[in-house]
Write an enzyme that holds these catalytic residues in place. Sequence first.
Site, PDB file in Angstrom:
ATOM      1  NE  ARG A 181      -5.428   6.519   1.419  1.00 28.91           N
ATOM      2  CZ  ARG A 181      -5.406   5.195   1.468  1.00 28.91           C
ATOM      3  NH1 ARG A 181      -4.439   4.524   0.875  1.00 28.91           N
ATOM      4  NH2 ARG A 181      -6.341   4.548   2.116  1.00 28.91           N
TER       5      ARG A 181
ATOM      6  NE  ARG B 154      -9.213   4.002  -0.191  1.00 31.13           N
ATOM      7  CZ  ARG B 154      -8.322   3.023  -0.100  1.00 31.13           C
ATOM      8  NH1 ARG B 154      -7.206   3.083  -0.813  1.00 31.13           N
ATOM      9  NH2 ARG B 154      -8.533   1.993   0.678  1.00 31.13           N
TER      10      ARG B 154
ATOM     11  NE  ARG C 268      -7.367  -6.557   1.135  1.00 31.27           N
ATOM     12  CZ  ARG C 268      -6.983  -5.399   0.600  1.00 31.27           C
ATOM     13  NH1 ARG C 268      -6.631  -5.322  -0.651  1.00 31.27           N
ATOM     14  NH2 ARG C 268      -6.960  -4.333   1.345  1.00 31.27           N
TER      15      ARG C 268
ATOM     16  NE  ARG D 170      -9.121   0.160   4.613  1.00 32.67           N
ATOM     17  CZ  ARG D 170      -8.694   1.412   4.438  1.00 32.67           C
ATOM     18  NH1 ARG D 170      -9.376   2.425   4.945  1.00 32.67           N
ATOM     19  NH2 ARG D 170      -7.598   1.647   3.747  1.00 32.67           N
TER      20      ARG D 170
END
Length: 215
Positions: free
Chosen positions: A126, A160, A87, A171
């Site tokens: 999600r 999450r 990353r 993010r």
Amino acid sequence: MNIILLGPPGAGKGTQAQKLVAERGMIQLSTGDMLREARSSGTEMGKIVADVMDRGDLVTDEIVIGLIEEKLNGPQGGGFIFDGFPRTLAQADALEALLRKVGQSLAAVIEMRVDDEALVARITARSTCADCGAVYNDRTRPIPADGKCENCGGTEFTRRADDNEESLRQRLMEYYKKTSPLIGYYHAKGKLHPIDGLADIDTVSGEIKAVLDKA
Ligand code: AP5
Ligand code: MG
């Protein structure tokens, strides 16, 4: 064959990695999953990274490189899928050196392109099987009507802690600032294969298969 799935949060890296594991016997190395495991088992490292992850910031290069190094010395199966790693440019350099050390190399980097609006919609819908980590989506891949995971039969599903709008914004910022330079890095090395991550799950799988068959 070793590959990287590169893309912003919610691009579908985990979803496609799980399919490659099932279909090709590859080994998924998700640094996000490893860090979540460390958190839930209450290790020292888990405690250190919990706040960082919930904010949506990146964990230090040193920690994630250490996690990957440990796995590269284990079984190699049908090759590694790096999901969410590297990353940063420092992580990319470290990966190259680590692969060389175990006599391996990188076959392809698949860049999954998705626009920000779709990412927010995906992430906020999600859920994940608490037993095996299979990824579901309220809209595009709902939990089966009998409430059992398709993969393992588990009945508990979690959301999450970093799947909220504020963490997601951070993010995404981290992705554009620190991770997107890897697109140029791998393009220059002739390894980059951009694909349309906005297509449905099976179409994306087909695009990945086409890349892997030629790599
Ligand atoms: P990590 O766990 O890697 O999270 P992420 O990169 O933010 O990516 P996600 O897991 O959220 O998305 P994904 O691309 O896997 O999408 P998914 O398949 O689930 O990292 C979490 C945190 O850990 C980081 O913020 C950081 O703090 C830390 N960390 C991890 N690695 C690090 C590193 N190397 N260095 C430093 N820090 C690190 O799909 C999303 C949803 O969309 C699902 O509901 C799915 O069903 C659905 N979906 C998938 N594909 C499609 C499709 N084609 N069409 C419609 N819906 C789809
Ligand atoms: Mg993931």
